[in-house]
Design a protein around this motif. Structure first.
Motif, PDB file in Angstrom:
ATOM      1  N   LEU A  71       0.835   3.515  -3.293  1.00 27.28           N
ATOM      2  CA  LEU A  71       0.721   4.930  -2.988  1.00 27.28           C
ATOM      3  C   LEU A  71       1.472   5.824  -3.983  1.00 27.28           C
ATOM      4  CD1 LEU A  71       0.790   6.440   0.538  1.00 27.28           C
ATOM      5  CD2 LEU A  71       2.200   7.447  -1.222  1.00 27.28           C
ATOM      6  N   LEU A 115      -3.906  10.125  -3.172  1.00 21.14           N
ATOM      7  CA  LEU A 115      -3.044   9.481  -2.172  1.00 21.14           C
ATOM      8  C   LEU A 115      -3.784   9.135  -0.883  1.00 21.14           C
ATOM      9  CD1 LEU A 115       0.389  11.232  -2.637  1.00 21.14           C
ATOM     10  CD2 LEU A 115      -0.500   9.144  -3.650  1.00 21.14           C
ATOM     11  N   ALA A 119      -5.307   5.788  -1.228  1.00 25.08           N
ATOM     12  CA  ALA A 119      -4.393   4.668  -1.015  1.00 25.08           C
ATOM     13  C   ALA A 119      -4.186   4.397   0.472  1.00 25.08           C
ATOM     14  CB  ALA A 119      -3.049   4.958  -1.683  1.00 25.08           C
ATOM     15  N   LEU A 120      -4.108   5.459   1.257  1.00 26.71           N
ATOM     16  CA  LEU A 120      -3.862   5.302   2.687  1.00 26.71           C
ATOM     17  C   LEU A 120      -5.080   4.767   3.426  1.00 26.71           C
ATOM     18  CD1 LEU A 120      -1.943   8.637   3.252  1.00 26.71           C
ATOM     19  CD2 LEU A 120      -0.972   6.353   3.128  1.00 26.71           C
ATOM     20  N   SER A 147       0.811  -1.213   0.000  1.00 31.59           N
ATOM     21  CA  SER A 147       0.000   0.000   0.000  1.00 31.59           C
ATOM     22  C   SER A 147       0.848   1.269   0.000  1.00 31.59           C
ATOM     23  CB  SER A 147      -0.943   0.007   1.204  1.00 31.59           C
ATOM     24  OG  SER A 147      -0.218  -0.010   2.419  1.00 31.59           O
ATOM     25  N   ARG A 148       1.913   1.298   0.817  1.00 32.07           N
ATOM     26  CA  ARG A 148       2.717   2.496   0.963  1.00 32.07           C
ATOM     27  C   ARG A 148       3.794   2.614  -0.098  1.00 32.07           C
ATOM     28  NH1 ARG A 148       4.027   4.734   5.571  1.00 32.07           N
ATOM     29  NH2 ARG A 148       5.294   6.007   4.177  1.00 32.07           N
TER      30      ARG A 148
END
Length: 397
Positions: free
Chosen positions: A311, A355, A358-359, A306-307
């Motif tokens: 992201l 973004l 995504a978080l 994810s990050r």
């Protein structure tokens, strides 16, 4: 030097303190960004909520507002003020998304030390009386809490350096991403990657979980990230010169460099979780069951995906695709100064709008079937004598 404000740790809500503690092992993670985000409760049945992430991003970008508030919203459209729960419903993807948009609101950068003192005083009065100060609305109290959470370190009580706050997330990363995407020649490419990782280190320090920071670990992760990103960026350039057929991948080199640095950094800084003692796991009653390396591996993997991988797509890939699409319709908008302006606008829109999506995709609290854990966690029973079939662990940032 920036001004310092002192505040009792107990003034901040438990949710923020819990997140600070959980972030102790993950404060150095980096992809493009190091995030000090809202804590999130375990979310269930999220698949259907993920079907419209683009729409959610666009909706949140418009004035950072949302109807997805906690239960019991009053006539002002906000729930009754409390220090014990977040403003937005963290059990849903959309609630987490709006919480993140609220958290990166750049308008809080305009707050002065006097503004923060007023917010601290309002929260302290609420803490003493358990009631909203006379003449102050719930909406105003939520704003005071937001001001403190994004601007004051909960352990030291110091005012956070503005450049490293999450409210500086968009203003700081727009020029960095633009530089990385527009860099021409090896010196510029290396300078862009170095500046990006340097900003990450500043962000990591400002958003540290404790009063102090372990400088050796922070500097090691910084050196590793700089080495990985610069090596990938420079090596890819040489490879494309040697193999012309690979030049079509040129625009995506910054993305590859960033995810490589992020993956290496997360893996290094959280090695104790996936290769050492693991992470703490608990049952549904909140009783801690021990440390699980298997749970730690899942947490690190989800963070990397994810990050470090997903992201960066928004600021590093989407603008490239967008510029190609615009160029096919209106080439004049992608040439010269107009092209620079259009690309910066695309980068700004992608960072601001996508973004946080995504978080918010993955809940902070993982739900893990016992069957995927070590043998010692099999056949355990809870306080009621029933078999424990699932456990919970913090995913990390």
């Amino acid at each position: 030097r920036f001004s310092r404000l002192k505040v009792l740790t107990s003034t901040l809500p438990p949710s923020m303190m819990a997140l600070r503690a959980a972030a102790a092992r993950t404060a150095q993670t980096s992809g493009i960004y190091s995030i000090r985000c809202f804590s999130a409760s375990a979310a269930r049945n999220q698949v259907s909520a993920w079907r419209k992430p683009l729409a959610a991003g666009a909706a949140g970008l418009a004035f950072y507002s949302s109807p997805c508030l906690a239960d019991g919203a009053n006539k002002d459209g906000v729930p009754p003020f409390t220090m014990d729960a977040p403003k937005y419903d963290q059990s849903s993807f959309y609630g987490r998304l709006m919480g993140m948009y609220d958290y990166i609101d750049p308008r809080t950068l305009l707050l002065t030390s006097e503004d923060l003192k007023k917010s601290l005083a309002a929260l302290e009065q609420y803490k003493k009386t358990g009631k909203t100060p006379e003449g102050m609305s719930d909406a105003e109290m939520w704003q005071h809490r937001k001001n403190v959470e994004v601007s004051i370190h909960p352990v030291t009580g110091d005012e956070l350096l503005k450049v490293g706050r999450m409210s500086a997330f968009v203003p700081m990363n727009v020029p960095l991403c633009a530089f990385m995407l527009m860099a021409n020649g090896t010196p510029q490419v290396l300078a862009a990657q170095w500046l990006n990782q340097t900003y990450n280190m500043v962000n990591n320090y400002v958003n540290r979980s404790g009063a102090t920071v372990e400088w050796s670990s922070l500097l090691q992760s910084y050196a590793l990230a700089v080495t990985a990103s610069c090596s990938i960026a420079a090596g890819s350039g040489r490879l494309m010169k040697a193999v012309p057929a690979l030049q079509v991948m040129g625009p995506f080199v910054p993305y590859l460099a960033v995810i490589s640095a992020g993956t290496a950094n997360v893996s290094f800084t959280r090695m104790e979780e996936w290769y050492g003692k693991g992470v703490a796991i608990a049952d549904e009653e909140g009783k801690e069951l021990g440390m699980s390396r298997a749970a730690g591996q899942q947490g690190v993997l989800q963070t990397v995906l994810s990050r470090s991988c997903f992201l960066p797509i928004a600021p590093m890939v989407m603008p490239i695709v967008g510029m190609k699409m615009i160029g096919s319709v209106a080439p004049v908008l992608t040439a010269g100064a107009a092209g620079v302006v259009v690309e910066i606008l695309l980068i700004t829109g992608c960072i601001s709008g996508m973004l946080p999506v995504a978080l918010a995709l993955l809940p902070q609290k993982m739900e893990i079937p016992v069957s995927k854990l070590e043998p010692e966690f099999q056949n355990l029973k809870d306080s009621k004598g029933q078999a424990i079939t699932k456990v919970f662990a913090n995913k990390g940032l």
